[in-house]
Enzyme design. Structure first.
Site, PDB file in Angstrom:
ATOM      1  N   LYS A 138       0.849  -1.191   0.000  1.00 20.02           N
ATOM      2  CA  LYS A 138       0.000   0.000   0.000  1.00 20.02           C
ATOM      3  C   LYS A 138       0.888   1.246   0.000  1.00 20.02           C
ATOM      4  O   LYS A 138       1.846   1.352   0.767  1.00 20.02           O
ATOM      5  CB  LYS A 138      -0.885  -0.028   1.246  1.00 20.02           C
ATOM      6  CG  LYS A 138      -1.885   1.096   1.376  1.00 20.02           C
ATOM      7  CD  LYS A 138      -2.682   0.913   2.667  1.00 20.02           C
ATOM      8  CE  LYS A 138      -3.769   1.949   2.842  1.00 20.02           C
ATOM      9  NZ  LYS A 138      -4.543   1.725   4.089  1.00 20.02           N
ATOM     10  N   SER A 213      -9.324   1.660   2.789  1.00 16.13           N
ATOM     11  CA  SER A 213      -8.409   2.433   1.979  1.00 16.13           C
ATOM     12  C   SER A 213      -7.328   1.600   1.299  1.00 16.13           C
ATOM     13  O   SER A 213      -6.606   2.091   0.433  1.00 16.13           O
ATOM     14  CB  SER A 213      -7.736   3.491   2.849  1.00 16.13           C
ATOM     15  OG  SER A 213      -6.958   2.891   3.882  1.00 16.13           O
ATOM     16  N   SER A 237     -10.173  -0.744   6.637  1.00 13.18           N
ATOM     17  CA  SER A 237      -9.359  -0.500   5.447  1.00 13.18           C
ATOM     18  C   SER A 237      -8.632  -1.720   4.897  1.00 13.18           C
ATOM     19  O   SER A 237      -8.116  -1.677   3.780  1.00 13.18           O
ATOM     20  CB  SER A 237      -8.337   0.606   5.725  1.00 13.18           C
ATOM     21  OG  SER A 237      -8.982   1.849   5.861  1.00 13.18           O
TER      22      SER A 237
END
Length: 451
Positions: A138, A213, A237
């Site tokens: 990420k 996210s 997330s």
């Protein structure tokens, strides 16, 4: 506890704002789909093509085993994933920066190490459990030489000069990073779209979102562009992107896996919520990943103890009670959930108990209040508006909202809406405390929620 007139007005205002936000997001999604280019007048592809290379269908554990046994070259594995990313990423926009040349060079080093034959397979497995396995990270995590914007335009020129601790541990375990993946602005929304990289599309339906996210990670795993990845979770997330993309993710217990090396990092009470965790395409890779990422922290868990499912308590809740912030649960999801319950009861000898937590419909408000509360030492939570400004020029949510309507804001509408919500929550600290108290009472009182 009864709310005052001012508190009722505030709740009404929050509901109106949330509904307006949902309408705006719906209109924006429809406009984006309508304006999407269609070359040659042909309808766009609805999903990504399935992987044809057999190497892309193996778990990380299986890949590492074949590489250690010299049944396949590490360079061939890495090249297969590079080719897949080059084929699929134009459709999904999940990998936002790559390091293919460096990855191939590291794969050559692995093949050279194996060709020298200095260590046997058992020794290699103990030292390098993910030897030669490609992985992605990420973009909110630091990876040397890669951007670390977290979708914030003011950080678009920032390049990491070191690795986040979990990234370093995976590299030490032999894994090879291919690049970094998209996320929502400041990792605070349930889709992965920002004004630095744009929106990531779902590999199973390119017109739909990937969750957030850690949505870029969920997408590349679901699209067979990566096999394992690093995500973070403060309010869903990891869990939502795993669900949206049909992969596996785990939010560990707080304090097991280190959070160091990501932006934004948690301060104050938020350290009790933010967790770094593994994401992968195959469930069998979750535990080995967790062991590596946790390092010494794995001793806080009991991963080597056998779990008897019959002794574990299982609870099931189908609806949240009617929150204005979420849509009703779809019939297909309810059916799938009931199939899980049936399987647990008939195949595993588990007794599942249905519950109804009436205050759960206030879950978002309660989560927001907890995120804004002080920690046990009295330290204030870091303001979202400060993070939007990245400790530079202050961000004024109402002004940014006006700029957004004119197409002049550097921030996304979800980020602006969250900043506005934070401002409104600050106007009513007493109401926040009542929300927290009422939810705690609801969870502790058996007569309040057991069905």
């Amino acid at each position: 506890m009864a709310l005052s007139r001012a508190e009722r007005c505030l709740v009404l205002l929050l509901r109106l704002l949330s509904r307006a936000l949902l309408v705006l997001l719906s209109l924006a999604a429809r406009a984006s789909a309508a304006l999407a280019p269609q070359p040659g007048g042909e309808p766009p592809a609805r999903c990504v093509p399935p992987p044809g290379q057999p190497l892309l269908l193996l778990s990380a554990g299986q890949l590492a085993r074949r590489i250690r046994r010299r049944e396949v070259k590490c360079t061939d594995v890495v090249q297969a994933y590079i080719k897949r990313i080059e084929e699929i990423n134009p459709l999904v926009n999940a990998v936002v920066k790559v390091r293919f040349d460096a990855a191939l060079q590291e794969a050559h080093h692995v093949d050279k190490l194996l060709s020298e034959g200095h260590e046997d397979e058992d020794s290699l497995q103990e030292k390098f459990p993910f030897l030669g396995v490609p992985f992605t990270i990420k973009e909110a995590f630091a990876l040397h030489g890669m951007p670390n914007t977290s979708g914030l335009v003011s950080r678009r020129n920032l390049i990491s000069t070191s690795d986040a601790l979990v990234v370093s541990r995976l590299k030490q375990a032999g894994a090879i990073p291919l690049g970094v993946t998209n996320c929502s602005e400041l990792c605070m929304w349930y889709e992965s779209s920002n004004n630095v990289y744009g929106r990531t599309n779902n590999p199973y339906d390119l017109q739909r979102i990937v969750g957030g996210s850690s949505g870029g990670e969920g997408c590349v795993l679901g699209a067979a562009c990566s096999i394992i990845g690093v995500g973070s979770d403060i309010g869903g997330s990891i869990r939502m992107p795993a669900f949206f993309n049909g992969v596996f993710g785990h939010k560990p217990t707080t304090g097991v896996v280190p959070n160091e090396g990501q932006f934004p990092d948690a301060l104050g009470v938020r350290t009790e919520f933010l967790c770094t965790g593994p994401m992968c395409r195959y469930a069998e890779d979750l535990e080995p990943m967790l062991r590596v990422m946790a390092g010494p922290g794995v001793r806080k868990l009991k991963l080597d103890e056998k779990v008897s499912l019959e002794k574990v308590k299982f609870y099931c809740m189908e609806h949240d009670g009617g929150s204005v912030f979420v849509s009703p649960v779809d019939r297909e999801i309810l059916q799938a959930q009931r199939k899980v319950v049936e399987h647990l009861e008939t195949q595993c000898g588990v007794q599942v108990q249905y519950v109804t937590i009436h205050k759960m419909k206030y879950a978002f408000q309660i989560w927001s209040a907890m995120m804004s509360s002080r920690d046990s030492d009295g330290q204030k939570a870091q303001l979202f508006t400060d993070l939007l400004g990245d400790h530079g020029k202050p961000v004024w949510p109402l002004w940014e909202l006006m700029k957004w309507f004119l197409g002049m804001s550097l921030h996304t509408i979800p980020a602006i809406a969250l900043a506005l919500t934070e401002k409104l929550m600050k106007l009513n600290p007493g109401g926040n405390a009542k929300l927290l108290f009422s939810m705690s009472w609801a969870c502790l009182s058996p007569s309040a929620h057991w069905a």
